[in-house]
Enzyme design. Structure first.
Site, PDB file in Angstrom:
ATOM      1  N   ARG A 245     -18.248 -10.932 -20.311  1.00 43.98           N
ATOM      2  CA  ARG A 245     -17.763 -12.183 -20.894  1.00 43.98           C
ATOM      3  C   ARG A 245     -18.796 -13.277 -20.639  1.00 43.98           C
ATOM      4  O   ARG A 245     -18.616 -14.164 -19.812  1.00 43.98           O
ATOM      5  CB  ARG A 245     -16.394 -12.519 -20.296  1.00 43.98           C
ATOM      6  CG  ARG A 245     -15.312 -11.553 -20.764  1.00 43.98           C
ATOM      7  CD  ARG A 245     -14.003 -11.745 -20.056  1.00 43.98           C
ATOM      8  NE  ARG A 245     -14.057 -11.276 -18.680  1.00 43.98           N
ATOM      9  CZ  ARG A 245     -12.990 -11.049 -17.914  1.00 43.98           C
ATOM     10  NH1 ARG A 245     -11.781 -11.243 -18.411  1.00 43.98           N
ATOM     11  NH2 ARG A 245     -13.117 -10.630 -16.687  1.00 43.98           N
TER      12      ARG A 245
ATOM     13  N   ASP B 190     -21.168 -16.425 -20.648  1.00 44.60           N
ATOM     14  CA  ASP B 190     -20.795 -17.829 -20.683  1.00 44.60           C
ATOM     15  C   ASP B 190     -21.511 -18.547 -21.833  1.00 44.60           C
ATOM     16  O   ASP B 190     -22.402 -18.006 -22.474  1.00 44.60           O
ATOM     17  CB  ASP B 190     -21.152 -18.477 -19.341  1.00 44.60           C
ATOM     18  CG  ASP B 190     -20.345 -19.735 -19.078  1.00 44.60           C
ATOM     19  OD1 ASP B 190     -19.387 -20.001 -19.829  1.00 44.60           O
ATOM     20  OD2 ASP B 190     -20.663 -20.454 -18.110  1.00 44.60           O
TER      21      ASP B 190
ATOM     22  N   TYR C 290     -28.675  -7.782 -16.054  1.00 43.31           N
ATOM     23  CA  TYR C 290     -29.000  -9.086 -16.619  1.00 43.31           C
ATOM     24  C   TYR C 290     -30.444  -9.425 -16.252  1.00 43.31           C
ATOM     25  O   TYR C 290     -30.962  -8.937 -15.242  1.00 43.31           O
ATOM     26  CB  TYR C 290     -28.110 -10.190 -16.031  1.00 43.31           C
ATOM     27  CG  TYR C 290     -26.683 -10.214 -16.517  1.00 43.31           C
ATOM     28  CD1 TYR C 290     -26.287 -11.092 -17.534  1.00 43.31           C
ATOM     29  CD2 TYR C 290     -25.714  -9.404 -15.949  1.00 43.31           C
ATOM     30  CE1 TYR C 290     -24.966 -11.139 -17.970  1.00 43.31           C
ATOM     31  CE2 TYR C 290     -24.385  -9.440 -16.384  1.00 43.31           C
ATOM     32  CZ  TYR C 290     -24.032 -10.312 -17.390  1.00 43.31           C
ATOM     33  OH  TYR C 290     -22.724 -10.354 -17.818  1.00 43.31           O
TER      34      TYR C 290
ATOM     35  N   ARG D  58     -26.290 -16.733 -12.203  1.00 44.13           N
ATOM     36  CA  ARG D  58     -26.964 -18.029 -12.302  1.00 44.13           C
ATOM     37  C   ARG D  58     -27.046 -18.731 -10.945  1.00 44.13           C
ATOM     38  O   ARG D  58     -28.025 -19.442 -10.661  1.00 44.13           O
ATOM     39  CB  ARG D  58     -26.248 -18.905 -13.341  1.00 44.13           C
ATOM     40  CG  ARG D  58     -26.424 -18.377 -14.766  1.00 44.13           C
ATOM     41  CD  ARG D  58     -25.460 -19.025 -15.748  1.00 44.13           C
ATOM     42  NE  ARG D  58     -25.614 -20.470 -15.788  1.00 44.13           N
ATOM     43  CZ  ARG D  58     -24.764 -21.291 -16.395  1.00 44.13           C
ATOM     44  NH1 ARG D  58     -23.692 -20.790 -17.020  1.00 44.13           N
ATOM     45  NH2 ARG D  58     -24.971 -22.590 -16.397  1.00 44.13           N
TER      46      ARG D  58
END
Length: 263
Positions: A50, A52, A110, A199
């Site tokens: 999901r 962002d 990622y 992040r």
């Protein structure tokens, strides 16, 4: 029929993956609109991550149930014809009925793109985070080693009211530096990531690279379980979802409907 698709998208103008009531600018929403129009009924799409608002994807995985006479190739072509130009389906296949893109995921990869030095990344500006400070990548690599493994990552979770387990396994954090181009890429491989976790990890590593933290501080930071002790949340534009693995080898679980949220 249950379909599994691979997606690419530039997330710059979207409010994230997940469908929302107050906006139509979501990746899930765009997919569901196109598929529901084709089916003549509401179709729900499940995404593996999901992502962002502002986050991009090279290899997002999604699944949906659809009855259609179209071949897989025709369905892929239909989706790419009617989806926005910054969203593309790169792969499609039929999977068992119980397959769920998010709940069955074992590992996710990622990567975060950084531009450093004096040169401004004019053409890549929406896809990288520019850092003007001089970065010590060796210290960042040392700090990353402390963050690898199975830990309680509550200090790296932006959801202050998280009630579920915040224990995750980060398999590897790899840093590649291309000094000639003034670019660097940090890759995160894990069994699941908390809300803004990648992040915040990235922001913390950048602070190490800037000399604001020591690599060995990562141990105490993990033990603190306090978000206020971790670094800043790196901007969304540098983050990409690269790959989702459904291979249980090395996962420590059979990956059968084990929910890990929130990316």
């Amino acid at each position: 029929m249950n379909y599994k698709i691979i997606l690419q998208y530039e997330g710059t103008r979207y409010d994230g993956w997940q469908r929302q009531k107050h906006t139509e600018q979501t990746i899930q929403g765009k997919l569901e609109q196109v598929l529901s129009r084709l089916a003549g009924e509401t179709i729900e799409v499940n995404g593996a991550g999901r992502t962002d608002a502002g986050v991009h994807a090279f290899g997002q995985v999604a699944n949906f149930h659809l009855d259609t006479e179209l071949t897989d190739g025709e369905l892929k072509k239909y989706l790419n014809r009617y989806l926005p130009e910054d969203v593309a389906v790169t792969g499609i296949e039929r999977v068992p009925p119980r397959f769920h893109a998010r709940l069955n995921a074992c590992w996710k990869v990622y990567h975060y793109q950084i531009a450093f030095g004096e040169a401004k990344p004019v053409f890549e500006r929406k896809l990288v985070y520019r850092v003007e400070e001089v970065l010590d990548f060796e210290k960042m690599e040392k700090a990353a080693k402390f963050l690898e493994g199975t830990h309680d990552f509550r200090a790296f979770c932006a959801n202050k009211h998280m009630k579920k387990s915040t224990v995750r396994t980060v398999r590897r954090i790899g840093i590649q530096v291309h000094k000639k181009d003034g670019m660097a890429s940090v890759t995160f491989t894990g069994d699941g990531f908390l809300y803004h976790m990648v992040r915040i990890l990235m922001g913390t590593l950048l602070e190490v690279g800037m000399g604001k933290r020591r690599p060995e501080d990562m141990e105490a930071l993990l033990e603190s379980r306090d978000r206020e002790q971790a670094g800043f949340t790196a901007p969304a534009q540098g983050l990409f979802l690269d790959y989702v693995s459904y291979d249980s080898r090395g996962c420590g679980t059979d990956c059968e409907y084990e929910e890990k949220e929130d990316d």
